[in-house]
Design a protein around this motif. Structure first.
Motif, short mmCIF file in Angstrom:
data_model
loop_
_atom_site.label_atom_id
_atom_site.label_comp_id
_atom_site.label_asym_id
_atom_site.label_seq_id
_atom_site.Cartn_x
_atom_site.Cartn_y
_atom_site.Cartn_z
N SER A 1 0.81 -1.22 0.00
CA SER A 1 0.00 0.00 0.00
C SER A 1 0.84 1.27 0.00
CB SER A 1 -0.92 0.00 1.23
OG SER A 1 -0.16 -0.06 2.42
N ARG A 2 2.17 1.11 -0.03
CA ARG A 2 3.02 2.29 -0.02
C ARG A 2 3.07 3.01 -1.36
NH1 ARG A 2 5.75 -1.41 3.11
NH2 ARG A 2 7.03 -2.13 1.36
N ILE A 3 2.55 2.37 -2.42
CA ILE A 3 2.50 3.04 -3.72
C ILE A 3 1.05 3.33 -4.06
CG2 ILE A 3 4.63 1.95 -4.54
CD1 ILE A 3 2.86 0.04 -6.17
N PRO A 4 0.78 4.43 -4.76
CA PRO A 4 -0.61 4.77 -5.11
C PRO A 4 -1.17 3.83 -6.16
CG PRO A 4 0.92 6.33 -6.11
CD PRO A 4 1.73 5.46 -5.18
N GLN A 5 -2.49 3.71 -6.20
CA GLN A 5 -3.15 2.85 -7.17
C GLN A 5 -2.83 3.28 -8.59
OE1 GLN A 5 -4.57 0.10 -6.99
NE2 GLN A 5 -5.73 -0.14 -8.88
N SER A 6 -2.69 4.59 -8.82
CA SER A 6 -2.40 5.08 -10.16
C SER A 6 -1.06 4.55 -10.66
CB SER A 6 -2.40 6.61 -10.18
OG SER A 6 -1.47 7.12 -9.23
N MET A 7 -0.06 4.45 -9.75
CA MET A 7 1.24 3.91 -10.14
C MET A 7 1.12 2.43 -10.51
SD MET A 7 4.48 4.12 -10.68
CE MET A 7 5.07 5.65 -9.95
N ARG A 8 0.34 1.70 -9.73
CA ARG A 8 0.14 0.27 -10.01
C ARG A 8 -0.51 0.08 -11.38
NH1 ARG A 8 -0.49 -4.63 -7.50
NH2 ARG A 8 -2.10 -5.98 -8.38
N VAL A 9 -1.55 0.86 -11.65
CA VAL A 9 -2.24 0.76 -12.94
C VAL A 9 -1.30 1.13 -14.08
CG1 VAL A 9 -4.11 1.71 -14.34
CG2 VAL A 9 -4.51 1.19 -11.93
N PHE A 10 -0.52 2.18 -13.90
CA PHE A 10 0.43 2.61 -14.93
C PHE A 10 1.44 1.51 -15.25
CE2 PHE A 10 4.63 4.35 -15.92
CZ PHE A 10 4.36 5.07 -17.07
N MET A 11 2.03 0.90 -14.22
CA MET A 11 3.04 -0.13 -14.44
C MET A 11 2.45 -1.38 -15.07
SD MET A 11 5.87 1.17 -13.66
CE MET A 11 6.84 -0.32 -13.84
N LEU A 12 1.24 -1.78 -14.63
CA LEU A 12 0.60 -2.94 -15.23
C LEU A 12 0.30 -2.70 -16.71
CD1 LEU A 12 -1.95 -4.17 -12.54
CD2 LEU A 12 0.10 -5.33 -13.33
N SER A 13 -0.22 -1.51 -17.01
CA SER A 13 -0.56 -1.17 -18.40
C SER A 13 0.69 -1.16 -19.25
CB SER A 13 -1.24 0.20 -18.45
OG SER A 13 -2.32 0.27 -17.56
N LEU A 14 1.74 -0.55 -18.75
CA LEU A 14 3.01 -0.48 -19.49
C LEU A 14 3.55 -1.88 -19.77
CD1 LEU A 14 5.97 1.92 -18.68
CD2 LEU A 14 6.38 -0.48 -19.18
N ALA A 15 3.60 -2.71 -18.72
CA ALA A 15 4.20 -4.04 -18.86
C ALA A 15 3.41 -4.91 -19.84
CB ALA A 15 4.27 -4.72 -17.49
N ILE A 16 2.08 -4.88 -19.75
CA ILE A 16 1.27 -5.73 -20.63
C ILE A 16 1.37 -5.25 -22.08
CG2 ILE A 16 -1.08 -6.44 -21.20
CD1 ILE A 16 -1.68 -6.42 -18.23
#
Length: 247
Positions: free
Chosen positions: A160-175
């Motif tokens: 939870s130390r990273i914001p949800q927006s960062m998680r979404v960004f990294m997942l989108s980038l990687a996929i």
């Protein structure tokens, strides 16, 4: 009723299964397990036990009936079948963001897509600069993919130390990066691409889409249809893991 559930008699194995279930629900566990097995694999691959360790993953597993021979190594099944399931689950989370979350705005979705393009082009250009004129220069396409599993593992360790927006960004980038790299490798390095198989897979995906349109909700039917589409894509010359993302 929750009260009735709490009053049910406990099974003898609850003392073992309940703590394990709670442990596996903690998101950081996934990242920790991935990190542990990565270190273990690196150690074994560079140890005196490297030969039997590597030979184990080359054991053939599959179906062989008469002239039908659908076998591959354990390593191959992990790369092609289990990774398809992995991409399917990750893409479900990404689709949720595209439909209901932060990426439903095209302007928000454009940033990770642009980053994914840069994530493919920069490694390929650096590779070519280092390998130009060398025998290995044709391998530029193999450095383009982002390891989505490690991206998710790192995100899980952060918790939870990273914001949800960062998680979404990294997942989108990687996929998006992985899809682009798969297509580049399939088109640029594939010598026996079967367009008939690709067309048949497209027809199968269309049938699955129509099933959803007409309200089919039986998971078993979708599971069987997904396996059939995966099998056809697997014979087409394109890496079958892309099936998980499309599905």
């Amino acid at each position: 009723d929750k009260g009735m559930i709490h009053n049910l008699p406990q099974q003898r194995d609850d003392w073992l299964t309940d703590p394990i279930a709670r442990f596996l629900r903690i998101e950081t566990v996934a990242g920790t397990i991935l990190l542990f097995f990565t270190i273990a694999a690196l150690f074994l691959s560079n140890s005196p036990w490297s030969k039997p360790f590597l030979e184990f993953w080359e054991n053939p597993v599959g179906l062989h009936i008469g002239s039908l021979d659908y076998t591959r190594s354990l390593h191959g099944w992990i790369n092609d079948a289990l990774m398809t399931l992995f991409f399917f689950l990750v893409a479900l989370e990404l689709k949720r963001e595209l439909v209901l979350g932060e990426l439903r705005n095209p302007r928000n979705a454009a940033l990770p897509m642009a980053a994914a393009i840069g994530g493919m082009l920069v490694p390929a250009v650096l590779y070519l600069l280092l390998q130009v004129g060398q025998p290995g220069q044709h391998g530029w396409g193999t450095v383009m993919a982002t390891d989505t599993a490690f991206v998710i593992g790192c995100l899980a360790l952060m918790g939870s130390r990273i914001p949800q927006s960062m998680r979404v960004f990294m997942l989108s980038l990687a996929i998006a990066d992985d899809i682009g790299a798969i297509l580049v490798v399939a088109i640029g390095y594939g010598s026996n691409i079967s367009w008939q198989a690709i067309a048949l897979a497209g027809a199968g995906l269309l049938i699955i889409r129509l099933m959803a349109r007409f309200g089919v909700r039986n998971i078993a039917i979708y599971f069987i249809a997904g396996i059939l589409v995966w099998t056809v894509v697997d014979t087409s010359g394109i890496h079958a893991t892309i099936t998980g993302v499309i599905l």
